[in-house]
Enzyme design. Structure first.
Site, PDB file in Angstrom:
ATOM      1  N   TYR A 232       0.741  -1.087  -0.127  1.00 46.37           N
ATOM      2  CA  TYR A 232       0.080  -0.140   0.088  1.00 46.37           C
ATOM      3  C   TYR A 232       0.748   1.194   0.086  1.00 46.37           C
ATOM      4  CZ  TYR A 232      -4.081   2.831   1.149  1.00 46.37           C
ATOM      5  OH  TYR A 232      -5.261   3.719   1.187  1.00 46.37           O
TER       6      TYR A 232
ATOM      7  N   ARG B 283       1.089   4.271  -2.856  1.00 49.07           N
ATOM      8  CA  ARG B 283       0.754   5.676  -2.535  1.00 49.07           C
ATOM      9  C   ARG B 283       1.857   6.478  -2.895  1.00 49.07           C
ATOM     10  NH1 ARG B 283      -2.063   6.321   3.291  1.00 49.07           N
ATOM     11  NH2 ARG B 283       0.087   5.814   3.793  1.00 49.07           N
TER      12      ARG B 283
ATOM     13  N   CYS C 119      -8.704   9.826   1.250  1.00 45.48           N
ATOM     14  CA  CYS C 119      -7.812   8.496   1.222  1.00 45.48           C
ATOM     15  C   CYS C 119      -6.400   8.907   0.944  1.00 45.48           C
ATOM     16  CB  CYS C 119      -8.577   7.768   0.360  1.00 45.48           C
ATOM     17  SG  CYS C 119      -9.983   7.075   0.765  1.00 45.48           S
ATOM     18  N   HIS C 120      -6.215   9.495  -0.250  1.00 44.56           N
ATOM     19  CA  HIS C 120      -4.778   9.583  -0.737  1.00 44.56           C
ATOM     20  C   HIS C 120      -4.297  11.033  -1.148  1.00 44.56           C
ATOM     21  CE1 HIS C 120      -6.017   5.395  -1.563  1.00 44.56           C
ATOM     22  NE2 HIS C 120      -5.419   5.234  -0.853  1.00 44.56           N
ATOM     23  N   GLY C 121      -5.314  11.965  -0.365  1.00 45.88           N
ATOM     24  CA  GLY C 121      -4.928  13.203  -0.506  1.00 45.88           C
ATOM     25  C   GLY C 121      -5.085  14.234  -1.995  1.00 45.88           C
TER      26      GLY C 121
END
Lengths: 419, 169
Positions: A294, A298, B133-135
């Site tokens: 993960y 990201r 969640c991921h900006g």
């Protein structure tokens, strides 16, 4: 395989064995010559088998009480917890069992990395193992969706959306996976079906994994080829069986600690809120065992490239036997590799930690460096080490460094003592 | 193959394999297609929403095809902010005029184009939406301005049935 032909003692046994040689197989498994220097890191194969069987049995029971429907799944899980006799125990064993399974598999994989167990002639064992690992992740992911809590729903949304990064076909693929335009009841029912199937696929692969293992036999801590059977081996039963059982008991203490004293510590509180497609939890995190991947996802700012990097991090492991060009298996005789091995362990732990943190500021920076190092390890360091590293002298047999026999052997013993 | 003469038998093999492949494909297709949205899912293709109670600056979220749809009644400031942007600087260049036919009403899928989370309203560096969640940061037109999302939030097919009712789908 053992050289001698097995002949059952009883007449009936012989009659049966001539028609279905299952006693020959049982004999092979008990007599199977095993390196006598196997340490406790080698007991995780047996522990993993135990984990798989536990997951299948507890899962079978949970399926008797669980209802795979978007409106009923969440309350059926609470029904298991509150009403079903020992339902709480069976569910906690299953949920924590997944974590224990991954704990064991990571130790098993890192043991293989340290002692070079993936190298010739054991490439197929390694690849089968990686297939099992990938199936385990799929099973764990789908199983986590079944309670239909907030983390279930949004985890499913994020992971299935990974496929939307595929150019041109992305949207049709996600629609096909969902059976709708978002994660919903059709998604839940198919995940349940597949979650039930995958453990049996894993079981089949485990049989192949062990079959492939029994062709060359076990690797061992000094990573040399040994004569079998010989002074260097002991029979699997009772020596290895007893050792495996003892290690399993220790492992069960850890397992029981989680099940009885902190059954929810590895989960997320948000999953006790029923799935709501209108609200995303503030901080979505996958289960701990998926965190390093993960973090890699990201750390790449582009959607498609992030997804590619994540899958590449996994598939790079599959081709590892050809990336590591060193002929020496065990890290004991590879002073540089041994250091890089521990760097990799630290790197993966750091990635795991960063995966749990919000993707911003210093966390994101560290995750990016750690991602780069992960690929550097496999793509640059390993191939270069194979030709540049000055390895130590490898003993000719397991017995030799202990009992002596030649000058070079005693030198090796001295080196071994230092290590 | 080159030195061997093609025989009648080779022709029979090739055609048999080809026909066999078509047959297997035809048999497998229903097994694959059953996973696509079924008739009952497709039947829920449109939703009508009463927006008479939404004041300027407010936003409501409705569920359409299992996905949240944001219906935002924008203030004059928000509209001005969305329209003054030079679209050449955008990651996914779209004019606000094309996204909101009626400038006061922005109707869009409340689904982050990164990995499908629901962004939070009135948040983020551009005063629009922010995906936790991921900006990913979206502006007051729902356009991606910063973060991993590749495109602007999607505008579904919709129409005003009358001044107070929006039909989505």
């Amino acid at each position: 395989m053992s050289d001698h032909e097995y002949i059952p003692k009883s007449k009936l046994g012989k009659w049966f064995n001539d028609r279905l040689p299952i006693l020959t197989l049982a004999n092979h498994l008990t007599e199977y010559p095993t390196p006598k220097n196997l340490n406790y890191w080698w007991t995780f194969g047996a522990i993993l088998t135990f984990c798989l069987v536990t997951q299948i049995i507890t899962g079978l029971i949970l399926a008797m009480h669980y209802v795979a429907h978007a409106d009923l799944a969440f309350s059926s899980v609470e029904h298991i917890m509150r009403n079903v006799n020992y339902g709480w125990l069976i569910r906690y064993v299953h949920a924590n069992g997944a974590s224990m399974f991954f704990l064991a598999v990571y130790i098993h994989i890192f043991r293989a990395l340290y002692y070079g167990s993936y190298k010739s002639p054991r490439e197929i064992i390694w690849i089968l193992g990686m297939m099992i690992y990938i199936l385990m992740m799929m099973a764990a992911f789908m199983g986590y969706v079944l309670p239909w809590g907030q983390m279930s729903f949004w985890g499913a949304t994020v992971i299935t959306n990974l496929f939307s990064a595929i150019p041109f076909f992305g949207e049709s693929i996600t629609t096909w996976l969902w059976g709708g335009y978002a994660v919903d009841n059709p998604t839940l029912t198919r995940f349940f079906s597949l979650h039930y199937l995958i453990p049996f696929l894993i079981l089949g692969l485990v049989v192949l994994h062990i079959w492939a293992l029994h062709v060359p036999g076990n690797n061992n801590p000094i990573g040399i080829d040994i004569k079998k059977p010989s002074n260097d081996t002991v029979s699997f039963h009772p020596y290895i069986v007893i050792k495996d059982i003892f290690a399993l008991l220790i492992f069960l203490i850890v397992f029981a600690f989680f099940v009885f004293y902190s059954p929810n510590i590895l989960g997320h509180a948000d999953n006790y809120i029923e799935a709501n497609p209108m609200v995303t939890p503030a901080h979505i995190v996958p289960e701990w065992y998926l965190l390093p991947f993960y973090a890699i996802l990201r750390s790449v700012p582009d959607k498609l490239l992030g997804v590619i990097a994540m899958f590449a991090a996994l598939f790079i492991l599959v081709i590892l036997p050809w990336l590591d060009t060193s002929k020496i298996r065990s890290a004991i005789f590879r002073p540089l590799y041994k250091q890089f091995y521990w760097f990799l362990v630290a790197d993966v732990l750091i990635l795991g930690y960063m995966g749990a943190m919000p993707a911003e500021g210093i966390y994101l920076l560290v995750a990016r460096v750690a991602t780069a190092y992960y690929f550097l390890h496999f793509l640059i360091i390993l191939p270069v080490l194979g030709s540049k590293e000055k390895t130590l002298e490898v003993p000719l047999s397991i017995t030799e460094p202990v009992l002596g026999g030649s000058a070079s052997a005693s030198m090796t013993r001295n080196r071994l003592d230092k290590i | 193959m080159s030195d061997k003469k093609v025989k009648r038998r080779d022709f029979i093999f090739t055609t048999s394999y080809a026909l066999g492949a078509v047959g297997v494909g035809a048999a497998v297709w229903p097994l694959i297609d059953q996973m696509n949205p079924d008739a009952s899912v497709k039947a829920l293709a449109s939703t009508e929403v009463d927006v008479s109670s939404v004041e300027p600056g407010q936003s409501i979220t409705v569920l359409w095809r299992g996905k949240p749809v944001f219906i935002k009644r924008r203030t004059q400031e928000e509209i001005a902010k969305a329209r003054e942007v030079d679209i050449k600087n955008l990651k996914h260049p779209e004019k606000d005029e094309d996204r909101a036919k009626n400038p006061e009403w922005l109707v869009m899928l409340g689904v982050c184009t990164h990995l499908g989370c629901v962004p939070l309203g009135d948040k983020g560096e551009y005063g629009g939406w922010f995906c936790p969640c991921h900006g990913s940061h979206y502006d007051t037109s729902g356009r991606i301005r910063k973060g991993p999302a590749p495109t602007n939030m999607e505008i579904p097919k919709y129409e005003f049935v009358n001044t107070n009712t929006i039909k989505i789908g």
